[in-house]
Design a protein around this motif. Sequence first.
Motif, PDB file in Angstrom:
ATOM      1  N   GLY A 109       6.758   2.060  -1.709  1.00 41.19           N
ATOM      2  CA  GLY A 109       7.071   2.346  -3.103  1.00 41.19           C
ATOM      3  C   GLY A 109       7.019   3.838  -3.392  1.00 41.19           C
ATOM      4  N   ASP A 110       6.888   4.177  -4.651  1.00 41.62           N
ATOM      5  CA  ASP A 110       6.910   5.578  -5.066  1.00 41.62           C
ATOM      6  C   ASP A 110       5.528   6.200  -4.906  1.00 41.62           C
ATOM      7  OD1 ASP A 110       9.578   5.314  -5.675  1.00 41.62           O
ATOM      8  OD2 ASP A 110       9.194   4.757  -7.753  1.00 41.62           O
ATOM      9  N   THR A 111       5.013   6.176  -3.680  1.00 42.93           N
ATOM     10  CA  THR A 111       3.696   6.740  -3.391  1.00 42.93           C
ATOM     11  C   THR A 111       3.795   7.969  -2.493  1.00 42.93           C
ATOM     12  OG1 THR A 111       3.412   5.288  -1.472  1.00 42.93           O
ATOM     13  CG2 THR A 111       2.584   4.484  -3.589  1.00 42.93           C
ATOM     14  N   GLY A 112       5.029   8.422  -2.221  1.00 40.12           N
ATOM     15  CA  GLY A 112       5.203   9.568  -1.351  1.00 40.12           C
ATOM     16  C   GLY A 112       5.051   9.184   0.108  1.00 40.12           C
ATOM     17  N   GLY A 113       4.822  10.188   0.947  1.00 44.45           N
ATOM     18  CA  GLY A 113       4.703   9.935   2.374  1.00 44.45           C
ATOM     19  C   GLY A 113       3.404  10.425   2.940  1.00 44.45           C
ATOM     20  N   GLY A 114       2.324  10.329   2.144  1.00 46.61           N
ATOM     21  CA  GLY A 114       1.031  10.835   2.565  1.00 46.61           C
ATOM     22  C   GLY A 114       0.059   9.739   2.954  1.00 46.61           C
ATOM     23  N   PRO A 115      -1.253  10.039   2.916  1.00 49.22           N
ATOM     24  CA  PRO A 115      -2.270   9.082   3.362  1.00 49.22           C
ATOM     25  C   PRO A 115      -2.244   7.752   2.622  1.00 49.22           C
ATOM     26  CG  PRO A 115      -3.213  11.286   3.170  1.00 49.22           C
ATOM     27  CD  PRO A 115      -1.838  11.360   2.579  1.00 49.22           C
ATOM     28  N   LYS A 116      -1.901   7.749   1.323  1.00 44.06           N
ATOM     29  CA  LYS A 116      -1.868   6.490   0.584  1.00 44.06           C
ATOM     30  C   LYS A 116      -0.847   5.523   1.190  1.00 44.06           C
ATOM     31  CE  LYS A 116      -1.061   8.299  -3.478  1.00 44.06           C
ATOM     32  NZ  LYS A 116      -0.804   8.397  -4.925  1.00 44.06           N
ATOM     33  N   SER A 117       0.272   6.062   1.630  1.00 42.18           N
ATOM     34  CA  SER A 117       1.297   5.211   2.234  1.00 42.18           C
ATOM     35  C   SER A 117       0.816   4.613   3.548  1.00 42.18           C
ATOM     36  CB  SER A 117       2.583   6.011   2.468  1.00 42.18           C
ATOM     37  OG  SER A 117       3.113   6.476   1.248  1.00 42.18           O
ATOM     38  N   LEU A 118       0.046   5.378   4.313  1.00 46.35           N
ATOM     39  CA  LEU A 118      -0.491   4.854   5.567  1.00 46.35           C
ATOM     40  C   LEU A 118      -1.421   3.679   5.294  1.00 46.35           C
ATOM     41  CD1 LEU A 118      -1.147   4.730   8.534  1.00 46.35           C
ATOM     42  CD2 LEU A 118      -2.637   6.723   8.259  1.00 46.35           C
ATOM     43  N   ILE A 119      -2.257   3.786   4.277  1.00 49.07           N
ATOM     44  CA  ILE A 119      -3.181   2.690   3.958  1.00 49.07           C
ATOM     45  C   ILE A 119      -2.400   1.438   3.587  1.00 49.07           C
ATOM     46  CG2 ILE A 119      -4.935   1.934   2.310  1.00 49.07           C
ATOM     47  CD1 ILE A 119      -5.926   4.842   2.252  1.00 49.07           C
ATOM     48  N   ALA A 120      -1.288   1.609   2.874  1.00 46.97           N
ATOM     49  CA  ALA A 120      -0.453   0.446   2.541  1.00 46.97           C
ATOM     50  C   ALA A 120       0.067  -0.224   3.806  1.00 46.97           C
ATOM     51  CB  ALA A 120       0.708   0.885   1.649  1.00 46.97           C
ATOM     52  N   SER A 121       0.516   0.567   4.777  1.00 44.77           N
ATOM     53  CA  SER A 121       1.029  -0.001   6.024  1.00 44.77           C
ATOM     54  C   SER A 121      -0.067  -0.693   6.822  1.00 44.77           C
ATOM     55  CB  SER A 121       1.678   1.098   6.876  1.00 44.77           C
ATOM     56  OG  SER A 121       2.864   1.575   6.265  1.00 44.77           O
ATOM     57  N   LEU A 122      -1.276  -0.132   6.816  1.00 43.84           N
ATOM     58  CA  LEU A 122      -2.391  -0.773   7.507  1.00 43.84           C
ATOM     59  C   LEU A 122      -2.708  -2.131   6.891  1.00 43.84           C
ATOM     60  CD1 LEU A 122      -4.782   2.311   7.936  1.00 43.84           C
ATOM     61  CD2 LEU A 122      -3.302   1.298   9.677  1.00 43.84           C
ATOM     62  N   ASN A 123      -2.708  -2.184   5.574  1.00 43.68           N
ATOM     63  CA  ASN A 123      -2.973  -3.460   4.907  1.00 43.68           C
ATOM     64  C   ASN A 123      -1.895  -4.489   5.223  1.00 43.68           C
ATOM     65  OD1 ASN A 123      -5.377  -2.709   3.650  1.00 43.68           O
ATOM     66  ND2 ASN A 123      -4.347  -1.897   1.841  1.00 43.68           N
ATOM     67  N   LEU A 124      -0.640  -4.065   5.167  1.00 40.34           N
ATOM     68  CA  LEU A 124       0.461  -4.997   5.434  1.00 40.34           C
ATOM     69  C   LEU A 124       0.423  -5.499   6.871  1.00 40.34           C
ATOM     70  CD1 LEU A 124       3.329  -3.250   3.474  1.00 40.34           C
ATOM     71  CD2 LEU A 124       2.529  -5.578   3.101  1.00 40.34           C
ATOM     72  N   ALA A 125      -0.012  -4.650   7.797  1.00 37.20           N
ATOM     73  CA  ALA A 125      -0.072  -5.069   9.193  1.00 37.20           C
ATOM     74  C   ALA A 125      -0.999  -6.266   9.373  1.00 37.20           C
ATOM     75  CB  ALA A 125      -0.537  -3.906  10.065  1.00 37.20           C
ATOM     76  N   PHE A 126      -2.081  -6.303   8.613  1.00 37.18           N
ATOM     77  CA  PHE A 126      -3.018  -7.417   8.728  1.00 37.18           C
ATOM     78  C   PHE A 126      -2.445  -8.713   8.166  1.00 37.18           C
ATOM     79  CE2 PHE A 126      -6.504  -4.200   9.156  1.00 37.18           C
ATOM     80  CZ  PHE A 126      -7.030  -4.695  10.346  1.00 37.18           C
ATOM     81  N   THR A 127      -1.362  -8.639   7.424  1.00 42.43           N
ATOM     82  CA  THR A 127      -0.737  -9.853   6.888  1.00 42.43           C
ATOM     83  C   THR A 127       0.409 -10.342   7.782  1.00 42.43           C
ATOM     84  OG1 THR A 127       0.977  -8.749   5.549  1.00 42.43           O
ATOM     85  CG2 THR A 127      -1.225  -8.972   4.573  1.00 42.43           C
ATOM     86  N   GLY A 128       0.640  -9.655   8.917  1.00 41.82           N
ATOM     87  CA  GLY A 128       1.721 -10.055   9.798  1.00 41.82           C
ATOM     88  C   GLY A 128       3.046  -9.417   9.445  1.00 41.82           C
ATOM     89  N   HIS A 129       3.013  -8.402   8.581  1.00 42.59           N
ATOM     90  CA  HIS A 129       4.255  -7.727   8.190  1.00 42.59           C
ATOM     91  C   HIS A 129       4.518  -6.581   9.160  1.00 42.59           C
ATOM     92  CE1 HIS A 129       7.377  -7.316   5.123  1.00 42.59           C
ATOM     93  NE2 HIS A 129       7.314  -6.028   5.373  1.00 42.59           N
TER      94      HIS A 129
END
Length: 416
Positions: A109-129
């Motif tokens: 989303g509109d969170t830029g390309g910094g550390p917040k975006s990485l945390i989103a990807s880490l969370n999604l990875a645990f859901t099988g995304h």
Amino acid sequence: PLVPGTAQASTPVILDDITNPDEPWFEHHKQFIDQGADFFKQDGSNQVLEHPDRMWGNGMCDAEMHNLYPLLYSRQMYEGFKEYTNRRPLIFTPDGWAGLQRYSGTWAGDTGGGPKSLIASLNLAFTGHTYTTCDMSITSAEGIHFGFLQPWSQVNSFGTWDHPWLLGDKLTNTFRYYDHLRYSLLPYLYSYAYEAYKTGLPILRPMALEYQEDSNTYSLLNQYLLGREILVGAFTNKVYLPAGRWIDYWCGDEYEGPGNIECAYPDNRGGLLFVRAGAIIPMLEPMDYIGQRPWDRIILNIYEGEDSDFTLYEDDGISFGYEHGESAITTIRTIRKDREAFIDIAKRNGRYRDMPENRDFVINIRTAHQPERILESGMELAGTESWSYDPGRRLLSINAKDCANGKHITIKYAEE
């Protein structure tokens, strides 16, 4: 729904006046597909807004449909594109619900390309995304480093001039380097995409997912694994290395885990990058775009260590033939025993449309040991065109030709 900014802002607008309730949303996209559009970004917008006065066509109120709508929206886009083109859809969205990974990739989303975006990807990875990314931040080397070392990469310039050729020489060269690195990694990334398809294991893996018995990995937010062999540090100069030997990709320095380390990365790079000892990483010569050249020459980068294996996966990359077995795999194994090392490239198993008939491998082995003789399927290789060793770079290079039917390489090292 209300229309803000108008004199009738308090006047309800009947939804049927601005939509065609009898027409699936995908029908709207056919005209763009006919003009050559292949890629669709589904903005958050009304997907996630509350519509308390809305009654949906299936009889549900907004509270009932709030989480279901983004899932159905992506499903319709996926199935509509597939049916209309008989090609794989490429869509992504910031919104969804359980099961979204079957239809769409996501960006943060509109969170830029910094550390917040990485945390989103880490969370999604645990859901099988699996297919996660962000709007790459290209105004810093750190943002470029993270942006290119994800399951997929994109630069979003919808409201800004985020074009690499406007960044100045230094950042443009950094962008170009990572762009080439990513395209070189396509066989590696595509093989892990196949593993994700078969098992649900994501390409971008939180450290705690791969090292579940190591409690030191549970709170790591600035590093992750790309596949199993590559460890990426993002927006930090400190990482935790799990048990085993790890090689700094930039300079070749070796570290023994487990433990925390702090180290620098080159001025023209944007972050830390490590490779697990024993890793087999298939790569290509850099390309400007997918399909520029056939994958008839694979570079195998092997980092000497424990015995290891890798399954190289390939298909046509476009159709759904893979669902019916139209694909090929090549299993690659390495074994080290005393003063000998063995590399076994199995016969390619399978077939798909436009598959290269032949396959050459350039085998690059990172080793500090001086080789004495190289044998290919029992026959000794001679001459610098067949193999060479650079002790300064600790790099043994072997040219293995005509490997579609398999090849067995034996390396005999000199006594130390």
